[in-house]
Design a protein around this motif. Structure first.
Motif, PDB file in Angstrom:
ATOM      1  N   ASN A 181       0.824  -1.187   0.000  1.00 32.79           N
ATOM      2  CA  ASN A 181       0.000   0.000   0.000  1.00 32.79           C
ATOM      3  C   ASN A 181       0.870   1.252   0.000  1.00 32.79           C
ATOM      4  N   GLU A 222      -8.719   5.137  -1.077  1.00 37.18           N
ATOM      5  CA  GLU A 222      -8.825   3.997  -0.171  1.00 37.18           C
ATOM      6  C   GLU A 222      -7.471   3.629   0.456  1.00 37.18           C
ATOM      7  N   ASP A 261      -3.470   4.777   2.282  1.00 40.28           N
ATOM      8  CA  ASP A 261      -2.897   5.147   3.566  1.00 40.28           C
ATOM      9  C   ASP A 261      -2.469   6.605   3.505  1.00 40.28           C
ATOM     10  N   GLU A 263      -8.803   5.201  10.014  1.00 38.87           N
ATOM     11  CA  GLU A 263      -8.411   4.948  11.394  1.00 38.87           C
ATOM     12  C   GLU A 263      -6.949   5.335  11.605  1.00 38.87           C
ATOM     13  N   TYR A 296      -3.574   4.631  13.024  1.00 36.16           N
ATOM     14  CA  TYR A 296      -2.898   3.455  13.570  1.00 36.16           C
ATOM     15  C   TYR A 296      -1.455   3.747  13.961  1.00 36.16           C
ATOM     16  N   SER A 350      -5.471   5.000   7.850  1.00 36.34           N
ATOM     17  CA  SER A 350      -5.836   4.167   6.705  1.00 36.34           C
ATOM     18  C   SER A 350      -7.224   3.587   6.912  1.00 36.34           C
ATOM     19  N   LYS A 351      -7.796   3.099   5.807  1.00 29.78           N
ATOM     20  CA  LYS A 351      -9.001   2.307   5.906  1.00 29.78           C
ATOM     21  C   LYS A 351      -8.606   0.943   6.489  1.00 29.78           C
ATOM     22  N   LYS A 352      -9.558   0.208   7.008  1.00 30.85           N
ATOM     23  CA  LYS A 352      -9.281  -1.077   7.629  1.00 30.85           C
ATOM     24  C   LYS A 352      -8.588  -2.021   6.649  1.00 30.85           C
ATOM     25  N   GLY A 353      -7.458  -2.590   7.099  1.00 30.38           N
ATOM     26  CA  GLY A 353      -6.711  -3.533   6.283  1.00 30.38           C
ATOM     27  C   GLY A 353      -5.822  -2.895   5.231  1.00 30.38           C
ATOM     28  N   LYS A 354      -5.709  -1.551   5.254  1.00 33.31           N
ATOM     29  CA  LYS A 354      -4.931  -0.842   4.234  1.00 33.31           C
ATOM     30  C   LYS A 354      -3.662  -0.194   4.807  1.00 33.31           C
ATOM     31  N   GLN A 355      -3.205  -0.637   5.968  1.00 32.66           N
ATOM     32  CA  GLN A 355      -2.013  -0.045   6.562  1.00 32.66           C
ATOM     33  C   GLN A 355      -0.784  -0.252   5.676  1.00 32.66           C
ATOM     34  N   LYS A 403       2.428  -1.598   4.795  1.00 29.92           N
ATOM     35  CA  LYS A 403       3.181  -2.752   5.271  1.00 29.92           C
ATOM     36  C   LYS A 403       4.666  -2.455   5.412  1.00 29.92           C
TER      37      LYS A 403
END
Length: 259
Positions: A2, A30, A32, A80, A82, A88-93, A95
Motif C-alpha cells: 500500500n 482507499e 494510507d 483509522e 494506527y 488508513s481504511k481497515k486492512g490498508k495499513q 506494510k
C-alpha cells in the motif's frame, strides 16, 4: 504494498496569511494517509525567500490545530489512526512502514535509501546509501561487475577493491532496545512484553514500566495486564516528551543518540 499519501498542514503568517485546509479539494481514496506539520526548516531555500519576514512568527499552536483538524476529518471519513501520523481504511495499513515500527528487517535499495538487518540478539547493522545519484549509479553500472562482490560477515556486501557507496553503523543492544520503544510506541496498538522478550530475551526495563505507570495516572498511557503498553490517542500527541524522559533512564549522552 500500500502506498502512502500526505496532507501537509502549513502556516506562515506572512505568505499564506492564515492558511487553512480545504477538505473539499482532497481526494481521499482507499489508501494510507500520513499527516504532519511543516516547519520553516523543512522548506527549501527558494521558498523561504517568500517568507523571510514571517520566519520568526511560526504559530505552533495553530499548526497543531490544523493537524488535529485534519485527523478528525480523516476519521469522520472512515480512516483509522494506527500510528502517530498515519491513517488508513481497515486492512490498508502501509506494510513497509510497519516493518520498522515493529523492529523488523527492512531493505534500503537505491540512492539515499536506508536499511537495517537484526541478528538473534536484537543487535544489527544499518546502512544508508549515498545520496549522490550519479556516484551511486556509477558504482553499480560502470565500475564493477557483480562477480567482484563478496559477502563480509554474511551481513553486508563489500567490494574486493572498493566499498559500496554507503555508510554503515552497528546498532548495539542498548540503541536497539531504545529504538524498539521509540518506533513501537508510534503505533496506537503499542508494544508488548512478549514481543520485546522474543527479541532481547528479557522483560521491559523497570524504568520504562515506571514511566508508563506515571503517565497512566495522567490518562496518557494504557497498560493491559502488564503485557501491552500504549500511549493511546491522547498520549501519542506527547510521544517526543515521553521518549526524552525515557532517554534519561537509558543514560544516553546527548551526542550518543538524538531524536
Amino acid at each position: 504494498m500500500n502506498k502512502s499519501k500526505c496532507i501537509t498542514c502549513e502556516h506562515y503568517d506572512s505568505f499564506f496569511n492564515g492558511c487553512n485546509l480545504y477538505y473539499e479539494d482532497v481526494y481521499l481514496g482507499e489508501g494510507d494517509f500520513d499527516i504532519y506539520p511543516v516547519s520553516i526548516k523543512d522548506i527549501s531555500k527558494s521558498e523561504c525567500e517568500y517568507t523571510k519576514k514571517g520566519t520568526s512568527n511560526y504559530n505552533y499552536e495553530y499548526s497543531d490545530e490544523l493537524w488535529i483538524s485534519a485527523r478528525d476529518y480523516l476519521e469522520q471519513n472512515g480512516f483509522e489512526q494506527y500510528e502517530v501520523s498515519n491513517f488508513s481504511k481497515k486492512g490498508k495499513q502501509c506494510k513497509h512502514n510497519l516493518k520498522y515500527w515493529n523492529h523488523e528487517d527492512y531493505f534500503g535499495i537505491g540512492s539515499g535509501a536506508c536499511g537495517t538487518i537484526y541478528n538473534q540478539n536484537g543487535e544489527g547493522i544499518r546502512w544508508t546509501n549515498r545520496k549522490n545519484i550519479k556516484q551511486y549509479m556509477d558504482f553499480w553500472l560502470y565500475k564493477k561487475s557483480f562477480e567482484n562482490l563478496c559477502y563480509d560477515n554474511s551481513i553486508y556486501i563489500k567490494n574486493q577493491n572498493e566499498s559500496i557507496p554507503q555508510e554503515c553503523e552497528i546498532i548495539d543492544s542498548k540503541i536497539s532496545s531504545f529504538e524498539f520503544f521509540m518506533m513501537g510506541l508510534r503505533k496506537l496498538s503499542g508494544i508488548s512484553q512478549t514481543h520485546y522478550k522474543s527479541i532481547f530475551n528479557n522483560s521491559f526495563p523497570q524504568s520504562f514500566v515506571k514511566l508508563c505507570k506515571e503517565w497512566e495516572k495522567k490518562d496518557l498511557c494504557m497498560i493491559s495486564n502488564e503485557e501491552t503498553y500504549t500511549l493511546g490517542k491522547k498520549g501519542i500527541l506527547f510521544l517526543n516528551t515521553f521518549l526524552e524522559k525515557l532517554m534519561l533512564d537509558f543514560n544516553f549522552q546527548q551526542k550518543e543518540y538524538e531524536l
